[in-house]
Scaffold this motif. Structure first.
Motif, PDB file in Angstrom:
ATOM      1  N   GLU A 209      70.619  35.569  16.361  1.00 12.19           N
ATOM      2  CA  GLU A 209      70.451  34.754  17.561  1.00 12.19           C
ATOM      3  C   GLU A 209      69.552  33.624  17.227  1.00 12.19           C
ATOM      4  OE1 GLU A 209      71.617  37.053  21.366  1.00 12.19           O
ATOM      5  OE2 GLU A 209      69.496  37.270  21.034  1.00 12.19           O
ATOM      6  N   GLU A 216      66.793  31.256  23.970  1.00 12.49           N
ATOM      7  CA  GLU A 216      67.935  31.809  22.867  1.00 12.49           C
ATOM      8  C   GLU A 216      68.882  30.647  23.281  1.00 12.49           C
ATOM      9  OE1 GLU A 216      71.937  33.544  22.928  1.00 12.49           O
ATOM     10  OE2 GLU A 216      70.602  34.753  24.482  1.00 12.49           O
ATOM     11  N   ASN A 219      74.270  32.698  19.598  1.00 16.03           N
ATOM     12  CA  ASN A 219      74.595  34.161  18.964  1.00 16.03           C
ATOM     13  C   ASN A 219      75.692  34.163  18.072  1.00 16.03           C
ATOM     14  OD1 ASN A 219      74.317  36.820  19.114  1.00 16.03           O
ATOM     15  ND2 ASN A 219      75.694  37.088  20.723  1.00 16.03           N
TER      16      ASN A 219
END
Length: 295
Positions: A209, A216, A219
């Motif tokens: 990630e 974030e 991914n």
């Protein structure tokens, strides 16, 4: 509503993203948004569309295109996840997803780094008063090292005690990506999702990630091509979904295509979050043409 200048800025960034992939001879694809069955994921709630569902990701259909011979593909599309609302979440959001045959997560991390650098067009961004440097190389940090450094516990122990998600959100994520972006990689195999096991380290998955300023952003995986293992993982997710009172179904056509999937790597990146970071705003609502409140 987003201002006219904001709409222009969003369009400019979108064009730079597409230009990056076209220069690298990627094929832009468009796949159905409404599907009869989705990836079984206990932690993600889909939005129903009559007896079908709005996609939570274009992954199922994109991998089927890879399986039939498309070598490298990308897509920019709307995705939907029920109940996701907040400063960094929207029920409807824009996803950038891309796949490259013959690659692992290592090459994909490098390309993701290059894409964001070129789209940003500058050496740094500012978030919460802190300057984040964008020139390569970006930091690579294993999940286990991150947990030991910031949570005082190994990732394996966090999984065993059921604390992984809580510690990741409360202790680890807020510390990542403040000097330069950070790739958090090599997840415990229990959190592999659709990633393949790491050769020589079957307790780890080739998953990463990307974090920038504690957020974030993406991914990615070296994709699992073993349909037997993937079916077993899906079965466990379906069991969790059923226990939660929501119906779960096995994506049989996807599993059949998985038998033909070449070794490849894929990544999903939240474009609205990227817009927010590059435009140096504090929440997604500030970079969306319309929010729910505008409608």
């Amino acid at each position: 509503m987003l201002s006219t200048e904001g709409v222009k800025q969003r369009s400019h960034i979108m064009r730079r993203v597409r230009d990056f992939f076209f220069r690298r001879e990627y094929i832009e694809v468009d796949t159905p948004v409404r599907l009869p069955v989705l990836i079984p994921e206990a932690e993600i709630l889909p939005l129903a569309s009559e007896t079908w569902f709005l996609q939570t990701s274009p992954e199922l259909c994109m991998k089927r295109l890879l399986a039939q011979g498309c070598p490298q593909i990308f897509q920019i599309c709307p995705c939907f996840r029920k109940g996701e609302r907040g400063r960094l979440h929207q029920e409807e959001f824009t996803m950038l997803e891309w796949y490259h045959a013959g690659w692992s997560y290592l090459e994909l991390m490098e390309e993701c780094e290059q894409m964001i650098q070129q789209v940003a067009g500058r050496d740094s961004i500012c978030r919460s008063g802190k300057k984040i440097s964008l020139p390569a190389p970006w930091q690579r940090l294993t999940v286990n090292d991150a947990f030991r450094r910031y949570a005082g516990i190994s990732a394996e122990e966090a999984v065993r005690t059921g604390e992984f998600d809580l510690l990741l959100v409360e202790k680890v994520e807020p510390e990542l990506g403040w000097e330069s972006p950070v790739f958090l990689y090599d997840y415990p195999i229990e959190l592999a999702s659709l990633a393949r096991p790491k050769p020589g380290c079957p307790e780890l998955a080739e998953r990463f990630e990307l974090y920038i300023g504690g957020i974030e952003l993406a991914n990615g995986f070296s994709e699992l091509t073993d349909s037997v293992t993937q079916r077993r993982r899906f079965s466990e997710e379906i069991r969790k979904v059923d226990n939660g009172g929501k119906p779960g179904r096995m994506p049989e056509k996807f599993l059949a295509a998985l038998e033909e999937l070449p070794d490849c790597a894929g990544i999903a990146l939240g474009l609205d979050r990227l817009f927010m970071l590059l435009l140096e705003r504090d929440c997604l609502a500030e970079v969306l043409p319309f929010t729910e409140a505008d409608l």
